[in-house]
Write an enzyme that holds these catalytic residues in place. Structure first.
Site, PDB file in Angstrom:
ATOM      1  N   TYR A 163      12.700  -4.479  -4.594  1.00  0.00           N
ATOM      2  CA  TYR A 163      11.636  -4.499  -5.591  1.00  0.00           C
ATOM      3  C   TYR A 163      10.557  -3.448  -5.401  1.00  0.00           C
ATOM      4  O   TYR A 163      10.108  -2.830  -6.359  1.00  0.00           O
ATOM      5  CB  TYR A 163      10.957  -5.874  -5.570  1.00  0.00           C
ATOM      6  CG  TYR A 163       9.674  -5.961  -6.379  1.00  0.00           C
ATOM      7  CD1 TYR A 163       9.718  -6.004  -7.770  1.00  0.00           C
ATOM      8  CD2 TYR A 163       8.429  -5.975  -5.760  1.00  0.00           C
ATOM      9  CE1 TYR A 163       8.547  -6.078  -8.514  1.00  0.00           C
ATOM     10  CE2 TYR A 163       7.255  -6.058  -6.504  1.00  0.00           C
ATOM     11  CZ  TYR A 163       7.319  -6.107  -7.873  1.00  0.00           C
ATOM     12  OH  TYR A 163       6.173  -6.187  -8.617  1.00  0.00           O
ATOM     13  N   ASN A 219      -0.308   1.886   5.933  1.00  0.00           N
ATOM     14  CA  ASN A 219       0.506   0.950   5.159  1.00  0.00           C
ATOM     15  C   ASN A 219       1.257   0.061   6.142  1.00  0.00           C
ATOM     16  O   ASN A 219       1.959   0.567   7.003  1.00  0.00           O
ATOM     17  CB  ASN A 219       1.511   1.729   4.289  1.00  0.00           C
ATOM     18  CG  ASN A 219       2.562   0.836   3.632  1.00  0.00           C
ATOM     19  OD1 ASN A 219       3.682   1.264   3.396  1.00  0.00           O
ATOM     20  ND2 ASN A 219       2.235  -0.390   3.334  1.00  0.00           N
ATOM     21  N   GLY A 220       1.056  -1.232   6.001  1.00  0.00           N
ATOM     22  CA  GLY A 220       1.762  -2.153   6.888  1.00  0.00           C
ATOM     23  C   GLY A 220       0.893  -3.331   7.238  1.00  0.00           C
ATOM     24  O   GLY A 220      -0.177  -3.532   6.657  1.00  0.00           O
ATOM     25  N   GLY A 260       0.236  -0.211  -5.053  1.00  0.00           N
ATOM     26  CA  GLY A 260      -1.048  -0.897  -4.909  1.00  0.00           C
ATOM     27  C   GLY A 260      -1.994  -0.518  -6.019  1.00  0.00           C
ATOM     28  O   GLY A 260      -2.175   0.663  -6.312  1.00  0.00           O
ATOM     29  N   CYS A 290       0.827  -1.214   0.000  1.00  0.00           N
ATOM     30  CA  CYS A 290       0.000   0.000   0.000  1.00  0.00           C
ATOM     31  C   CYS A 290       0.861   1.264   0.000  1.00  0.00           C
ATOM     32  O   CYS A 290       2.004   1.260   0.425  1.00  0.00           O
ATOM     33  CB  CYS A 290      -0.940   0.101   1.196  1.00  0.00           C
ATOM     34  SG  CYS A 290      -2.034  -1.314   1.349  1.00  0.00           S
TER      35      CYS A 290
HETATM   36  P1  AMP Z   1       7.438 -15.100  -9.515  1.00  0.00           P
HETATM   37  O1  AMP Z   1       8.828 -15.601  -9.243  1.00  0.00           O
HETATM   38  O2  AMP Z   1       6.740 -15.772 -10.626  1.00  0.00           O
HETATM   39  O3  AMP Z   1       6.619 -15.096  -8.261  1.00  0.00           O
HETATM   40  O4  AMP Z   1       7.570 -13.601  -9.953  1.00  0.00           O
HETATM   41  C1  AMP Z   1       8.458 -12.824  -9.307  1.00  0.00           C
HETATM   42  C2  AMP Z   1       8.552 -11.479  -9.930  1.00  0.00           C
HETATM   43  O5  AMP Z   1       7.407 -10.697  -9.532  1.00  0.00           O
HETATM   44  C3  AMP Z   1       9.779 -10.820  -9.410  1.00  0.00           C
HETATM   45  O6  AMP Z   1      10.726 -10.776 -10.401  1.00  0.00           O
HETATM   46  C4  AMP Z   1       9.321  -9.462  -9.014  1.00  0.00           C
HETATM   47  O7  AMP Z   1       9.566  -8.564 -10.069  1.00  0.00           O
HETATM   48  C5  AMP Z   1       7.836  -9.576  -8.828  1.00  0.00           C
HETATM   49  N1  AMP Z   1       7.480  -9.644  -7.384  1.00  0.00           N
HETATM   50  C6  AMP Z   1       7.938  -8.886  -6.449  1.00  0.00           C
HETATM   51  N2  AMP Z   1       7.349  -9.086  -5.279  1.00  0.00           N
HETATM   52  C7  AMP Z   1       6.520 -10.044  -5.430  1.00  0.00           C
HETATM   53  C8  AMP Z   1       5.640 -10.715  -4.557  1.00  0.00           C
HETATM   54  N3  AMP Z   1       5.502 -10.312  -3.304  1.00  0.00           N
HETATM   55  N4  AMP Z   1       4.958 -11.740  -5.035  1.00  0.00           N
HETATM   56  C9  AMP Z   1       5.127 -12.095  -6.294  1.00  0.00           C
HETATM   57  N5  AMP Z   1       5.901 -11.459  -7.161  1.00  0.00           N
HETATM   58  C10 AMP Z   1       6.612 -10.441  -6.769  1.00  0.00           C
END
Ligand code: AMP
Length: 475
Positions: free
Chosen positions: A244, A102-103, A28, A2
């Protein structure tokens, strides 16, 4: 995760709040909302979808006022139901306030049960409503918002950055570990508090500083008051913001996110060099890492995948099948850049592994000879309880697989994750001041069934009236 924002501006806040939410849209995409106080009453407008879908000129015109808060939602706790869309407006003892959070709290269930036992009813399934109830509960006794927030913070466990429009005053507070980001900026006719500095940039404001962990800030027409409510022996900023979640152009807790990612890219090259024709990012989150890798290796940076910018993040999709389909619509390979080539493919992180597997396949189908995957985060081994949608251990590809096994599973020629030491060094903080729960399985707060290295939090009371112009220097 968020995104949250609060603004006080003599020129009106609905439009600035809208632009700030636009800048925080990456935090979000499920819903957006704004609450504004016009001197007499609170008005709100919120709904499901992207900021641009929820608001138009008409709705913004219907939100007059010089103080307000906004929210973009990415669901962590609480179902995807309209009642859970923030901000929440409350009426209490003739007073009204709006709150955006947020949290993720880890003791919501106990706190909520306590209220319910006492006959309290709830309108949502969020932890945010619990925060509001704790504030109201103390307000009933003392009437002071500062006391109410102090008492509330004493009960909360977990991560929370909160903005609150309390009639003609804007309050912002951050959990004692500083898990979620929150910063303050100055604008020509007012002030802004937001999850990330890019929201301040969007309004041509100046970043003053971060809200300190455990600090409560009050902003009104008379100035800024800072109250340090709690101090922890060590903070625990979320490491995944740097990896990320945050935008690369944001400055979080004094560190430019882009710098971290670019340095990690350079270190990835030192840790795992590859012979290749080009370094190709998985856009957009892999870009800064790929630039770093290219700089350190001397291998040309060349985009091999083009992103359709009009799609949200694929993991937001509700089912695995939908997520898989979305990857193909989202990314289109540039065949000419890939055919017959050896490619270093750089991404920020691998969570479930679905995206990586599909993308490696996409690059191979476009004719790439070799695909060397390099990852900007260490293996994600454990769930996040503090605000990031990290699934269960069973769903996390690296929770029970070695680097070699992940490499095989995503069908890469070679694969390497950055080491935790190098990532921490790139952030430039002591590793003990970061939350690395998803990487180490050791959390900064006690969580049932998990290992923790809980921080010691002291509740203190240091209130200072700050001069608006010198505010930035008083960290
Ligand atoms: P996947 O490995 O298929 O879950 O996709 C991962 C990609 O989604 C990563 O390279 C990130 O760019 C992005 N990502 C970042 N955070 C998350 C998250 N919490 N859940 C899923 N994907 C994420």
């Amino acid at each position: 995760m968020c995104g949250i924002v609060g603004i006080v501006d003599a020129g009106g806040v609905s439009l600035p709040l809208y632009y700030a939410l636009y800048a925080l849209q990456h935090r979000g995409q499920e819903s957006a909302g704004i609450s504004v106080f016009d001197g007499e009453r609170l008005r709100k407008h919120k709904g499901p979808g992207l900021v641009a879908e929820v608001f138009d000129t008409e709705t913004l015109r219907g939100l007059p006022g010089t103080l307000g808060v906004g929210h973009v939602r990415y669901p962590t706790t609480g179902a995807n139901i309209p009642e859970n869309i923030q901000p929440f407006n409350f009426q209490f003892l003739g007073r009204s306030f709006a709150l955006a959070h947020n949290g993720n709290l880890v003791n919501t269930r106990e706190l909520r049960a306590e209220f319910e036992q006492a006959g309290q009813i709830f309108c949502t399934t969020t932890d945010t409503e619990v925060i509001a109830n704790l504030i109201a509960d103390e307000l009933r006794r003392s009437g002071s918002v500062e006391d109410a927030v102090r008492s509330c913070m004493g009960r909360l466990r977990g991560s929370y950055s909160v903005v609150m429009a309390f009639e003609d005053q804007l309050y912002a507070f951050r959990d004692p570990l500083g898990l979620k980001p929150l910063c303050i900026g100055k604008m020509p006719c007012g002030h802004i508090v937001a999850s990330e500095s890019v929201a301040i940039d969007a309004l041509s404001g100046t970043l003053l500083r971060d809200v300190a962990p455990g600090e409560l800030v009050r902003i009104d027409a008379d100035g800024i008051t800072s109250t340090r409510i709690a101090r922890a022996d060590r903070v625990a900023h979320c490491i995944f913001e740097y990896v990320y979640f945050a935008r690369a152009d944001s400055i979080i807790d004094g560190v430019l996110v882009y710098d971290v990612r670019r340095t990690v890219g350079q270190k990835l090259c030192e840790e795992a060099p590859a012979e290749a024709d080009s370094v190709c990012p998985i856009p957009d989150s892999g870009t800064a890492y790929a630039i770093g890798y290219s700089e350190a290796s001397g291998i040309p940076f060349l985009e091999g995948l083009m992103k359709n910018r009009y799609m949200g993040r694929t993991f937001i999709m509700p089912t695995q099948a939908a997520r898989e389909r979305a990857v193909r619509i989202k990314l289109n390979p540039i065949k000419k850049h890939l055919e017959g080539k050896s490619i270093v493919l750089v991404d920020d992180s691998i969570v479930r592994g679905t995206t990586s597997r599909r993308i490696v396949q996409l690059v191979r189908d476009a004719g790439a000879r070799e695909v060397h995957v390099r990852v900007g985060s260490p293996p994600i081994k454990a769930p996040c309880y503090l605000g990031v949608d990290m699934p269960t251990r069973e769903e996390l590809i690296a929770s029970c697989r070695s680097e070699e096994e992940v490499c095989e599973s995503v069908t890469a020629t070679s694969l390497h994750y950055i080491s935790l030491e190098e990532l921490v060094q790139a952030i430039g903080r002591d590793g003990n001041d970061l939350c690395t729960g998803c990487l180490t399985g050791c959390y900064p707060v006690a969580i049932e069934g998990e290992t923790d290295r809980s921080r010691v939090v002291d509740f203190i009371d240091e209130t200072v009236q700050l001069d608006l112009d010198s505010f930035g220097e008083t960290c």
